[in-house]
Motif scaffolding. Structure first.
Motif, PDB file in Angstrom:
ATOM      1  N   HIS A 116       0.812  -1.192  -0.044  1.00 28.51           N
ATOM      2  CA  HIS A 116       0.236  -0.165   0.082  1.00 28.51           C
ATOM      3  C   HIS A 116       0.874   1.219  -0.064  1.00 28.51           C
ATOM      4  CE1 HIS A 116      -3.728  -2.145   0.834  1.00 28.51           C
ATOM      5  NE2 HIS A 116      -3.064  -3.111   1.544  1.00 28.51           N
ATOM      6  N   ALA A 144       3.430   6.028  12.595  1.00 29.81           N
ATOM      7  CA  ALA A 144       2.678   4.925  11.790  1.00 29.81           C
ATOM      8  C   ALA A 144       2.611   3.579  12.545  1.00 29.81           C
ATOM      9  CB  ALA A 144       3.685   4.678  10.668  1.00 29.81           C
ATOM     10  N   LYS A 145       3.394   3.336  13.648  1.00 29.67           N
ATOM     11  CA  LYS A 145       3.273   2.108  14.628  1.00 29.67           C
ATOM     12  C   LYS A 145       3.490   0.916  14.008  1.00 29.67           C
ATOM     13  CE  LYS A 145      -0.132   4.409  17.769  1.00 29.67           C
ATOM     14  NZ  LYS A 145      -1.477   4.542  18.201  1.00 29.67           N
ATOM     15  N   GLU A 156      -1.932  -1.309   5.383  1.00 29.15           N
ATOM     16  CA  GLU A 156      -2.510   0.137   5.049  1.00 29.15           C
ATOM     17  C   GLU A 156      -2.723   1.127   6.032  1.00 29.15           C
ATOM     18  OE1 GLU A 156      -6.090  -0.532   2.733  1.00 29.15           O
ATOM     19  OE2 GLU A 156      -6.055   1.308   1.663  1.00 29.15           O
ATOM     20  N   THR A 157      -3.096   0.574   7.140  1.00 31.59           N
ATOM     21  CA  THR A 157      -3.504   1.221   8.444  1.00 31.59           C
ATOM     22  C   THR A 157      -2.331   2.274   8.712  1.00 31.59           C
ATOM     23  OG1 THR A 157      -5.177   0.100   9.170  1.00 31.59           O
ATOM     24  CG2 THR A 157      -4.309   1.673  10.522  1.00 31.59           C
ATOM     25  N   ASP A 210      -1.520   4.843   6.096  1.00 29.43           N
ATOM     26  CA  ASP A 210      -2.449   6.078   6.104  1.00 29.43           C
ATOM     27  C   ASP A 210      -1.990   6.757   7.343  1.00 29.43           C
ATOM     28  OD1 ASP A 210      -4.305   6.276   4.357  1.00 29.43           O
ATOM     29  OD2 ASP A 210      -5.659   4.741   4.988  1.00 29.43           O
ATOM     30  N   LEU A 211      -1.598   6.373   8.380  1.00 27.84           N
ATOM     31  CA  LEU A 211      -1.152   7.240   9.609  1.00 27.84           C
ATOM     32  C   LEU A 211       0.278   8.086   9.290  1.00 27.84           C
ATOM     33  CD1 LEU A 211      -1.639   4.552  12.527  1.00 27.84           C
ATOM     34  CD2 LEU A 211      -2.911   6.703  12.075  1.00 27.84           C
ATOM     35  N   ARG A 262      -3.605   4.747  -3.051  1.00 27.09           N
ATOM     36  CA  ARG A 262      -5.099   5.255  -3.022  1.00 27.09           C
ATOM     37  C   ARG A 262      -5.026   6.442  -2.228  1.00 27.09           C
ATOM     38  NH1 ARG A 262      -7.838   4.260   1.547  1.00 27.09           N
ATOM     39  NH2 ARG A 262      -7.464   6.452   1.925  1.00 27.09           N
ATOM     40  N   ARG A 288      -9.074  11.285   0.985  1.00 25.48           N
ATOM     41  CA  ARG A 288     -10.250  12.147   0.531  1.00 25.48           C
ATOM     42  C   ARG A 288      -9.912  13.397   0.461  1.00 25.48           C
ATOM     43  NH1 ARG A 288     -14.289  11.408  -2.161  1.00 25.48           N
ATOM     44  NH2 ARG A 288     -13.481  13.149  -2.988  1.00 25.48           N
TER      45      ARG A 288
END
Lengths: 708, 160
Positions: free
Chosen positions: A191, A216-217, A236-237, A240-241, A384, A387
């Motif tokens: 991702h 990000a962890k 992906e999480t 995103d973070l 991706r 938003r």
């Protein structure tokens, strides 16, 4: 006898094998360069092929938008998929059918005119012959150029075309199947998110990787090339973070921030521009009354419901890209320029995304994935957008100023019409010269493209529908192509047609009122075009339009009309609404003549969508800038860029006329202009005062009431 | 530190091992459980594409941490019906051709299911209000409203 004229896409892709194949007994495969962007085009293509090949729709599998297998039909845009792509498919299938009938006649030693086809089987004088497409396929070479001589079925004999077949793609969407590009997962896929360059020329000052990793962890990696920076990983999480953290921990230099004053269309008036004049010389104005009005609209976002997504895999020297963009071949050409690969080393496949209404972030997301994938051979990459990223970085449709100058005769009818337009370009698609966001951040960004807009031969960009269809002795339009803009601008549903039709159809109402003639009668008095008259008269009847309905008491009705691009489908709309401080749409009636209709319900669905989206633009939408917020973009989510909600949508009634005409015309964009202008006219009728600037916000309504 | 989170999805117990207890339920559904029907639209709980039922209530799950659903029952679009056994809502959406791009439909069908579970005979205005948290950008609204009305009538036993 002259050779038949081939439909454009068939002329460009003449090999019949590119369009039709018979891969296994009982099965038909068709290929189209047009792609599904929510408009139902693939279902329509299958209906067309079913009719011209004489096979059941269930036998047909369709492939679309792939540089590996489908015809190159450029972009799926401009409401041209059926008018050109559909006609090409029809002719290709008719040619294929003719080749098989000729081969059958040879095998059966009989004249062709004794043969017919029913669901793929060859009949002789109506009786079975034991032959079909699949028994004959080995002897019919489809690697031949289309001649265009296969007879298309007469309109009266069409069975599939003209029926409301259910959309083939809808069930998967209603049951939640993994059919969108966002749902693709490839083995070993990473991702990725891009830390976006705020503007052309902005440079990375510093990247605090440790701070980002802490947030990000889970492990994430960085890929950087020049000012192109991406973050990627398995989780992906975490990615995103990290991407959110990068907003604070990556510092940019040379950032240009748009300001509030730039969001208004008026800002365009004093900017550098390339000026062009189209049309007749001005008439002698002596003794004629002059009438001038100015209308405007702000910047709009496409605001597709899902942010853009792209996947790429660079393996063994070949790059494969998956995208939901409108043109896989133009994207490939832009990637060739960006990445320095040969076209033969790149394959681009279309996969469905959420509804697409023009040039959004899809090409850019695909390019992002490709740039990252090139750095990590063997690893599939999925990008991706966030938003906020989509709202801020998708190309906007330009703000526009449209000024009408008219000369009037004694009866108050226009004899000379000038529409003067100020607008940035409506076309910065990637095919126009490697214009991809990711490319701008690379060490050797492509030069700024020269000022250009969609050519008149393609219907024009800012000039689309700038000329009234009405009977006016002299018409011209002046286009000021504004070259300095606060944001990247490009194509949105109908391009300049919406602001131009809003301006000219509101102005026609103002002229009607001035002449003391009711709006329907005034339009009919200056319209000889029979198809135009038919939709105006039809919609008036549908809405039970009464001449001289009292207005000014908070409820109003308005009508408007346009022929899209002045050469495609005709549509007229009547809008009924209430206004106090805000506008509540009650009912929209619409009559459309789009010529031959492939799928009536599909057409109505598109027209409804066009009406609702246009209503949303007119009532609610404007991209706002504010240099006190991050990056200057004050419209970055659904709260700061609201669109029409379920409880705000009007009742809609649509009727189609002239549906058995020979030529089919596209409908996705035809209702945008008439809806906008009919709302404008209805608001004026309801308030007794006119608002000429879009959107029709509460503030503008209140200001207009105070002015009274 | 890896933790195990247990809950039910579409009636089946699931357990997922995650390092980050804040992982959004949406990511767990899509990336850990392979249920792609619940869509990502905004990640901000604004658009409704990711609506699922949690203990029967419609909730957006794009920003809902997985720890908050431990022990709860989650129903996704895949649990509403299948092509072989469509829920009356899904059949009505097909009958009414209620959709264009279809990206918003998973969330809308789930929101509509929650409405009809609580209000078997909603008015058109009540349906619209219940769906106001779900954005449809293509303009399929009227078809969707008709489909929900039709499904409601079907579920009430075919009375119109």
């Amino acid at each position: 006898m002259n050779a038949p004229v081939l439909p454009g896409p068939l002329k460009d892709n003449p090999s019949l094998a590119r369009w039709v194949a018979f891969p296994a007994p009982g099965q038909v495969a068709i290929n189209t360069g047009r792609v599904e962007i929510g408009q139902g085009v693939l279902t329509a293509m299958v209906q067309i092929a079913a009719d011209e090949l004489d096979v059941a729709m269930t036998r047909i599998a369709i492939r679309s938008g792939s540089t590996a297998v489908t015809p190159n039909e450029g972009y799926t845009a401009g409401s041209q998929s059926i008018q050109f792509g559909g006609v090409a498919m029809r002719q290709a299938c008719a040619d294929v059918r003719a080749l098989f009938l000729a081969q059958a006649a040879k095998v059966l030693a009989c004249p062709v005119n004794e043969l017919s086809i029913r669901d793929g089987s060859i009949l002789r004088k109506g009786a079975s012959t034991g032959q079909d497409y699949w028994t004959l396929a080995g002897a019919v070479d489809l690697n031949v150029d289309a001649g265009g001589s296969g007879a298309r079925k007469p309109i009266a004999e069409l069975e599939s075309i003209g029926t409301s077949s259910a959309r083939l793609d809808l069930p998967a969407k209603i049951f939640g199947d993994a059919i969108f590009i966002h749902d693709m997962r490839l083995p070993g896929m990473q991702h990725a998110r891009v830390v976006r360059q705020p503007n052309r020329g902005a440079t990375i000052g510093s990247v605090d990787e440790r701070a980002i990793l802490r947030v990000a962890k889970a492990p994430v990696a960085f890929v950087r090339q020049g000012n192109f920076l991406a973050i990627l990983g398995d989780d992906e999480t975490a990615v995103d973070l990290a991407a959110v953290a990068a907003d604070s921990h990556v510092k940019w230099q040379n950032v240009e921030t748009p300001t509030a004053i730039q969001q208004e269309a008026n800002w365009l008036l004093q900017r550098p521009a390339v000026d062009r004049v189209f049309g007749a010389e001005p008439a002698d104005a002596k003794g004629r009354e002059r009438f001038e009005r100015t209308y405007s609209r702000g910047y709009l976002a496409h605001a597709s419901i899902s942010p853009s997504c792209g996947l790429a895999h660079y393996d063994n020297g070949h790059l494969t890209v998956w995208t939901h963009c409108q043109g896989v071949f133009p994207l490939r050409a832009a990637l060739v320029k960006t990445l320095g690969l040969e076209a033969s080393a790149i394959t681009v496949h279309h996969v469905q995304g959420s509804g697409c209404y023009g040039h959004n972030g899809s090409d850019d997301a695909a390019a992002d994935a490709a740039i990252v994938a090139m750095q990590l051979p063997g690893k599939p990459i999925r990008v991706r957008w966030r938003r906020e990223e989509e709202f801020i970085y998708e190309p906007k449709t330009p703000a526009m100023i449209v000024k009408v100058h008219a000369l009037l005769d004694e009866a108050g009818k226009p004899t000379d019409w000038t529409q003067e337009i100020w607008s940035p370009t409506h076309n910065q698609r990637p095919g126009a010269g490697g214009n991809l966001l990711g490319a701008l951040a690379l060490p050797h960004p492509p030069p700024e493209p020269p000022p250009n807009d969609v050519p008149e031969s393609n219907g024009g960009g800012a000039t689309r529908n700038a000329e009234p269809l009405y009977d006016i002795a002299a018409k011209r339009h002046i286009h000021h192509l504004v070259t300095e803009t606060p944001v990247r601008t490009s194509a949105l549903r109908g391009l300049g047609a919406m602001p131009n039709v809003f301006a000219l159809e509101c102005c026609i109402d103002e002229l009607a009122e001035r002449a003391g003639v009711y709006p329907v009668a005034y339009r009919l008095a200056i319209t000889a075009d029979q198809r135009a008259r038919a939709v105006i008269e039809k919609v008036a009847a549908m809405a039970n339009w009464q001449a001289g309905e009292p207005g000014g008491a908070g409820r109003g009705r308005g009508i408007a009309f346009a022929r899209y691009k002045n050469r495609a489908a005709y549509a007229a709309c009547v809008v009924e609404l209430d206004v106090d401080e805000e506008i509540r749409l009650r009912h929209v009636w619409c009559a459309t003549d789009a010529g031959l209709v492939i799928n009536p319900d599909g057409v109505i669905n598109q027209l409804e969508g066009g009406i609702i989206q246009s209503a949303s633009w007119v009532l609610k939408e404007q991209v706002r800038f504010d240099n006190s917020v991050a990056l200057g973009h004050a419209s970055f989510d659904w709260e700061t860029y609201p669109v029409l909600k379920f409880s705000e949508v009007p009742e809609i009634d649509i009727e189609l006329i002239n549906t058995k005409d020979e030529v089919p015309l596209g409908v996705g964009e035809v209702t945008a202009g008439p809806t906008a202008a009919a709302i404008g006219n209805a608001v004026s009728h309801a308030l007794g005062t006119r608002i000429r600037d879009l959107p029709l916000t509460r503030e503008r309504i209140m200001a207009s009431l105070l002015k009274e | 530190m890896t933790q195990k989170f247990e809950f039910t999805v579409n009636g089946k117990p699931v357990g997922v091992d995650l390092d980050n207890e804040e992982t959004p339920l949406l990511n767990v559904l899509r990336n850990n459980l392979g249920l792609m029907g619940t869509r990502f639209g905004c990640g901000l709980e604004q658009c409704g594409c990711c609506t699922v039922l949690i203990d029967g209530r419609p909730e957006k799950c794009c920003a809902k941490p997985v720890w908050s659903v431990a022990g709860k029952s989650v129903v996704t679009i895949e649990g509403i019906g299948t092509p072989e056994r469509p829920h009356p809502l899904q059949q009505a959406f097909i009958d009414e051709q209620a959709g264009q791009c279809g990206y918003c439909l998973s969330g809308i069908v789930v929101s509509a299911k929650a409405l009809l579970d609580n209000n078997p005979a909603p008015t058109r205005a009540e349906i619209a209000q219940a769906l106001d948290d779900n954005i449809c950008r293509c303009g399929s609204h009227n078809r969707i409203l008709r489909a929900v009305e039709k499904a409601a009538a079907q579920l009430r036993g075919g009375q119109q």
